[in-house]
Design an enzyme around this catalytic site. Sequence first.
Site, PDB file in Angstrom:
ATOM      1  N   HIS A  86     -36.601  80.955 -14.667  1.00 49.65           N
ATOM      2  CA  HIS A  86     -35.820  82.115 -15.140  1.00 49.65           C
ATOM      3  C   HIS A  86     -34.367  81.712 -15.424  1.00 49.65           C
ATOM      4  O   HIS A  86     -33.763  82.184 -16.387  1.00 49.65           O
ATOM      5  CB  HIS A  86     -35.850  83.239 -14.108  1.00 49.65           C
ATOM      6  N   HIS A 138     -40.595  78.388 -10.411  1.00 47.51           N
ATOM      7  CA  HIS A 138     -40.737  79.586 -11.252  1.00 47.51           C
ATOM      8  C   HIS A 138     -39.388  80.295 -11.386  1.00 47.51           C
ATOM      9  O   HIS A 138     -38.967  80.644 -12.496  1.00 47.51           O
ATOM     10  CB  HIS A 138     -41.791  80.520 -10.660  1.00 47.51           C
ATOM     11  N   GLU A 139     -38.698  80.486 -10.261  1.00 46.32           N
ATOM     12  CA  GLU A 139     -37.385  81.158 -10.299  1.00 46.32           C
ATOM     13  C   GLU A 139     -36.380  80.308 -11.078  1.00 46.32           C
ATOM     14  O   GLU A 139     -35.549  80.841 -11.819  1.00 46.32           O
ATOM     15  CB  GLU A 139     -36.875  81.448  -8.884  1.00 46.32           C
TER      16      GLU A 139
HETATM   17 ZN   LIG Z   1     -40.488  85.700 -12.242  1.00 45.38          ZN
END
Ligand SMILES: [Zn+2]
Length: 231
Positions: A109, A105-106
């Site tokens: 980004h 998830h990171e």
């Molecule tokens: Zn996030």
Amino acid sequence: MYIPMFYGFNWSYLLLVIVSLVLGFATQGYIRSTYSTWSKVPLPGRKSGAEVAREMLAYDGVQVAGILATPGELTDHYDPRDNTLHLSNENMNGGSVASAAVACHETGHAVQTARGYVPGKIRSALVPVVNFCSSLWMIVFIIGAFMAISGLMTLAIILFAFSVLFQLVTLPVEFDASHRAIAYLRQAGYDDTTLRGAKKVLTAAALTYVAAALTSIMQLVYLLGQTNRRN
Ligand SMILES: [Zn+2]
């Protein structure tokens, strides 16, 4: 956060506080328990979060300045200012489905930044504005309420509205990062259990952002209602 004393006891205010607290506790409890469940399920291959993040970065053709360990639990974040992934110890070194989900998830980004993902750019641009407005709106509101200057109260609400906007822009940014994470894990050939667990962890995390956005919208509606009543 709220300033009920200027209005005396007020049922809608009490309801707002209760709903906000319940939403906050429920979503925090849900992410903690979901994370805890899936952090006990080993990722096939036992790769650490940092390793999975590196593989996803390579797959997406994205480079970061570094992957650093950050203290605390679920403190994971990507900082676009230094293009660095900051992973909590548990996710950096842990080899569970939960740590892979959070690490990817990171990484999502970081991929957003590399690809110039527009909602992410808007969100970053809003950060200094929101920092300024969130420390100022309440002071302006209190002065406006004390001195009965409705213009000041309106200004305070406009300042507060920026943080609501920020919470709303955060939602597509978070959903997109999770979407990229799941898409990566799927194409990397992880099994159904891993995909199901990763989805559960990331959905639980997304719910905390939804709850925060809902809470700030309710606050905004409440402030608007109070100001109209006074006018
Ligand atoms: Zn996030």
